[in-house]
Design a protein around this motif. Sequence first.
Motif, PDB file in Angstrom:
ATOM      1  N   MET A   1       0.833  -1.201   0.000  1.00 56.67           N
ATOM      2  CA  MET A   1       0.000   0.000   0.000  1.00 56.67           C
ATOM      3  C   MET A   1       0.865   1.247   0.000  1.00 56.67           C
ATOM      4  O   MET A   1       1.873   1.305   0.699  1.00 56.67           O
ATOM      5  CB  MET A   1      -0.877  -0.041   1.270  1.00 56.67           C
ATOM      6  N   LYS A   2       0.462   2.218  -0.825  1.00 52.01           N
ATOM      7  CA  LYS A   2       1.211   3.478  -0.828  1.00 52.01           C
ATOM      8  C   LYS A   2       0.707   4.338   0.334  1.00 52.01           C
ATOM      9  O   LYS A   2      -0.490   4.551   0.483  1.00 52.01           O
ATOM     10  CB  LYS A   2       0.980   4.176  -2.183  1.00 52.01           C
ATOM     11  N   THR A   3       1.633   4.801   1.166  1.00 51.66           N
ATOM     12  CA  THR A   3       1.250   5.637   2.303  1.00 51.66           C
ATOM     13  C   THR A   3       1.327   7.112   1.917  1.00 51.66           C
ATOM     14  O   THR A   3       2.372   7.578   1.462  1.00 51.66           O
ATOM     15  CB  THR A   3       2.182   5.342   3.503  1.00 51.66           C
ATOM     16  N   TYR A 165       7.233   6.761  10.143  1.00 49.94           N
ATOM     17  CA  TYR A 165       7.501   6.324   8.769  1.00 49.94           C
ATOM     18  C   TYR A 165       8.315   5.018   8.772  1.00 49.94           C
ATOM     19  O   TYR A 165       8.002   4.070   8.063  1.00 49.94           O
ATOM     20  CB  TYR A 165       8.243   7.447   8.038  1.00 49.94           C
ATOM     21  N   ASN A 169       5.427   2.764   7.281  1.00 46.64           N
ATOM     22  CA  ASN A 169       5.296   3.089   5.860  1.00 46.64           C
ATOM     23  C   ASN A 169       4.826   1.851   5.081  1.00 46.64           C
ATOM     24  O   ASN A 169       5.303   0.748   5.327  1.00 46.64           O
ATOM     25  CB  ASN A 169       6.629   3.586   5.289  1.00 46.64           C
ATOM     26  N   GLU A 170       3.886   2.060   4.186  1.00 47.61           N
ATOM     27  CA  GLU A 170       3.280   1.012   3.347  1.00 47.61           C
ATOM     28  C   GLU A 170       2.360   0.069   4.099  1.00 47.61           C
ATOM     29  O   GLU A 170       1.833  -0.880   3.527  1.00 47.61           O
ATOM     30  CB  GLU A 170       4.357   0.239   2.563  1.00 47.61           C
ATOM     31  N   LYS A 171       2.139   0.326   5.389  1.00 45.48           N
ATOM     32  CA  LYS A 171       1.180  -0.499   6.147  1.00 45.48           C
ATOM     33  C   LYS A 171      -0.114   0.257   6.415  1.00 45.48           C
ATOM     34  O   LYS A 171      -1.110  -0.334   6.821  1.00 45.48           O
ATOM     35  CB  LYS A 171       1.784  -0.903   7.495  1.00 45.48           C
ATOM     36  N   GLU A 173      -2.700   4.053   5.523  1.00 50.64           N
ATOM     37  CA  GLU A 173      -3.071   4.962   4.438  1.00 50.64           C
ATOM     38  C   GLU A 173      -2.310   6.275   4.474  1.00 50.64           C
ATOM     39  O   GLU A 173      -2.040   6.866   3.434  1.00 50.64           O
ATOM     40  CB  GLU A 173      -4.580   5.254   4.477  1.00 50.64           C
TER      41      GLU A 173
END
Length: 347
Positions: A1-3, A165, A169-171, A173
Amino acid sequence: MKTMIWDMREYKDMPLTFAGLKTIKEIYNHGGLVAIPTETVYGLGANARDEQAVSRIYEAKGRPSDNPLIVHIHSQQQLKDFVAEIPEEAKKFMDVFWPGPISFILPLKKGYLCEKVTGGLDSIAVRMPSHPIGRAILQYVNLPIAAPSANLSGRPSPTTFQHVYNDLNEKIEGIVNGDQSEEGLESTVLDCTRYPFKIARPGAITQAMLNEVIPDSVIYYDYNSIDKPIAPGMKYKHYSPETPISMVTNIAHPIENGENWSNVAFILPRTLKQFAPQEAFFIPLCEDETDVKEANHNLYHILHIIDENPLIHRAFIYAFNDEIESEAIMNRMTKATGNHIVRGEDL
Ligand code: TXA
Ligand code: MG
């Protein structure tokens, strides 16, 4: 997922004009997770009414689901939806210390929040943060936001955007950058379900400060008795850096001894720098031995630093004397070090 990342540092004085608030609100409304700054530590927020969203908090952190969350609000008005009763003394403390670094455990009114927030308990922890950005987000979103510290379970709590971060990050939204947290340690947790009230977790609002407002109203949990309910979080190992770390007391002479100190960090008040070994890393904890507030502010950032620096293999951190109001930082240091204490003169 992009944060997604929102930098709100420039908006401290007028946070409600920040255009990204609309997206943040939509994310919360659709069950997403957004980490936000507060004056204590960054919180990993989700809509406290949404069971799925709250489950995702536990997943993202790797947190045991019997460890309940604190619900964050912007107005005392919100309490009537999910708190059964506010004792008069608790109301007084809210008026004096909110918005600010104290959470109150109160009897839960069932049906409004999802059950996962409390892990099935019949009480609920609530807090109104004072951070201008965190507070503006809560106001704009106008939902009760469940938010534990925005770190992976077992890691030190995050006091900067970068800490969040690195862990999440990536976990999740999104993450809001709101600068380094002013206080630096998690809020005081005050159990108001029985009188006298009990401190379940020490923080910036101390027992002495509370008892000054209402004499004899607040005591400590006796952690050695079977006195229940204790904050379920207390049973988990917390705030623990990967680098071996011990507390150090009685530093009155230069530490030399011919040992190799080049991979060791000494985390001490600046006034004690002269006693640290020359080859060691010196990391200032605060100005002098009475500067608890500055030490609170710096502690977690320093714990993150020692883990990120590959040259630091071991650390010693100054233990405060209990004559000053250092209960919060000593509680966190005790956990970070596994209560390992050495005397400076024995090094
Ligand atoms: O400063 C803070 O409190 C931060 C920021 C983000 O607000 N939040 C925070 O949350 O530290 P967390 O989840 O990391 O810690 C919450 C603590 C845990 O020790 C938990 O067991 C306790 O509060 N707690 C929450 N609800 C409780 C309840 N109903 N009864 C007893 N303890 C409770
Ligand atoms: Mg935490």
